[in-house]
Design a protein around this motif. Structure first.
Motif, PDB file in Angstrom:
ATOM      1  N   ASP A 140       0.846  -1.193   0.000  1.00 36.40           N
ATOM      2  CA  ASP A 140       0.000   0.000   0.000  1.00 36.40           C
ATOM      3  C   ASP A 140       0.881   1.242   0.000  1.00 36.40           C
ATOM      4  O   ASP A 140       1.867   1.332   0.741  1.00 36.40           O
ATOM      5  N   ALA A 141       0.518   2.231  -0.814  1.00 35.97           N
ATOM      6  CA  ALA A 141       1.359   3.415  -0.992  1.00 35.97           C
ATOM      7  C   ALA A 141       1.625   4.146   0.314  1.00 35.97           C
ATOM      8  O   ALA A 141       2.749   4.612   0.566  1.00 35.97           O
ATOM      9  N   SER A 142       0.612   4.262   1.168  1.00 38.88           N
ATOM     10  CA  SER A 142       0.800   4.968   2.437  1.00 38.88           C
ATOM     11  C   SER A 142       1.766   4.216   3.346  1.00 38.88           C
ATOM     12  O   SER A 142       2.645   4.818   3.979  1.00 38.88           O
ATOM     13  N   LEU A 143       1.609   2.894   3.428  1.00 39.44           N
ATOM     14  CA  LEU A 143       2.512   2.097   4.254  1.00 39.44           C
ATOM     15  C   LEU A 143       3.922   2.101   3.667  1.00 39.44           C
ATOM     16  O   LEU A 143       4.912   2.185   4.409  1.00 39.44           O
ATOM     17  N   ALA A 144       4.025   2.024   2.349  1.00 41.01           N
ATOM     18  CA  ALA A 144       5.340   2.056   1.712  1.00 41.01           C
ATOM     19  C   ALA A 144       6.043   3.384   1.974  1.00 41.01           C
ATOM     20  O   ALA A 144       7.264   3.429   2.161  1.00 41.01           O
ATOM     21  N   THR A 145       5.282   4.475   2.002  1.00 39.09           N
ATOM     22  CA  THR A 145       5.868   5.776   2.332  1.00 39.09           C
ATOM     23  C   THR A 145       6.431   5.759   3.745  1.00 39.09           C
ATOM     24  O   THR A 145       7.524   6.271   4.011  1.00 39.09           O
ATOM     25  N   GLU A 146       5.682   5.156   4.678  1.00 36.58           N
ATOM     26  CA  GLU A 146       6.200   4.979   6.029  1.00 36.58           C
ATOM     27  C   GLU A 146       7.482   4.148   6.009  1.00 36.58           C
ATOM     28  O   GLU A 146       8.434   4.414   6.758  1.00 36.58           O
ATOM     29  N   ALA A 214       5.830   4.269  -4.535  1.00 34.23           N
ATOM     30  CA  ALA A 214       6.372   4.139  -3.185  1.00 34.23           C
ATOM     31  C   ALA A 214       6.676   2.679  -2.866  1.00 34.23           C
ATOM     32  O   ALA A 214       7.692   2.366  -2.232  1.00 34.23           O
ATOM     33  N   SER A 215       5.815   1.776  -3.320  1.00 31.16           N
ATOM     34  CA  SER A 215       6.043   0.352  -3.094  1.00 31.16           C
ATOM     35  C   SER A 215       7.345  -0.100  -3.723  1.00 31.16           C
ATOM     36  O   SER A 215       8.163  -0.781  -3.088  1.00 31.16           O
ATOM     37  N   ASP A 216       7.581   0.259  -4.975  1.00 32.93           N
ATOM     38  CA  ASP A 216       8.802  -0.161  -5.653  1.00 32.93           C
ATOM     39  C   ASP A 216      10.045   0.425  -4.997  1.00 32.93           C
ATOM     40  O   ASP A 216      11.084  -0.240  -4.892  1.00 32.93           O
TER      41      ASP A 216
END
Length: 245
Positions: A140-146, A214-216
């Motif tokens: 998930d983009a938000s979690l990947a940003t974290e 963000a995931s990648d």
């Protein structure tokens, strides 16, 4: 930038754990995990269970542990895995993000570190499990940003760089789906995360750039995908120097 609250961390952890479990419940425990070549799915499950156990201990302890080390791995049943997760979830539900808890990074000693660590670790290993069965989904983009934030404010500063060599240059990571940039300056064995809004790329030229979701970006930092799979410009050596080991 909005900081995550407790509910967001716990929800992400539950979602990623459920997705991990869905994979291992339907697959052969002896199936090799390509992104963790020393493990099969059963061992990966055992490792994550031990991580849950260790996190539950650390998030409630204000003092630094003796002999801190990465959890080993064992092969366990799904019932044991479920029990380990539920014990951790109960601990997290009782805590607040600002409760005192030691961590190995140059960050405030609060439980927030371990809430974030739990979600990020589980997301990466969920991806590992899916890789083993040949059907991966992005983080998930938000979690990947974290997770990217964690790489630069916690993991790399606390000595988790895979390549301990000396590198010099300015690196930019651009998450195209969340419109976030991270600028990192490497000097020898040290690195510093810069305020993206204050970086003048004309006076401080970027020596390497990687752009992607963000995931990648998170998966590249953790060595799950090559930086070459992203949109990159400049020194590949500098990008690889940011990998977490």
């Amino acid at each position: 930038m909005t900081r995550w609250d407790k509910s967001a961390y716990v929800t992400a952890l539950r979602q990623e754990t459920r997705r991990f479990r869905d994979v291992v419940a339907a697959a052969d425990a002896d199936l090799a995990v390509p992104s963790c070549p020393e493990w099969n799915l059963g061992q990966l499950t055992g490792h994550l269970s031990l991580v849950f156990q260790r996190l539950g201990e650390r998030v409630t302890t204000a003092a630094a542990p003796e002999g801190w080390k990465r959890p080993d791995t064992v092969t366990i049943s799904l019932e044991e895995f479920d029990a380990a997760f539920e014990r951790l979830a109960l601990v997290l539900e009782r805590l607040e993000l600002d409760d005192p808890a030691w961590n190995p990074a140059p960050l405030p000693n609060t439980a927030r570190f371990w809430f974030r660590r739990a979600g990020c670790e589980t997301a990466v290993h969920r991806w590992d499990a899916q890789m083993a069965v040949g059907s991966v989904e992005p983080i998930d983009a938000s979690l990947a940003t974290e997770g990217i934030d964690e790489a630069f404010d916690a993991m790399l500063p606390s000595g988790r760089r895979r390549d301990k060599g000396e590198f010099t240059g300015l690196v930019r990571l651009a998450a195209t789906d969340v419109e976030r940039d991270w600028f990192v300056r490497l000097r020898g064995e040290r690195l510093a995360l810069l305020d993206a809004d204050s970086v003048d790329t004309e006076s401080s030229p970027v020596h390497a750039r990687a752009a992607g979701t963000a995931s990648d970006l998170m998966l590249a930092l953790w060595g799950r995908v090559p930086f070459g799979a992203l949109d990159t410009v400049g020194s590949e050596e500098l990008l690889s120097a940011l990998r977490i080991g």
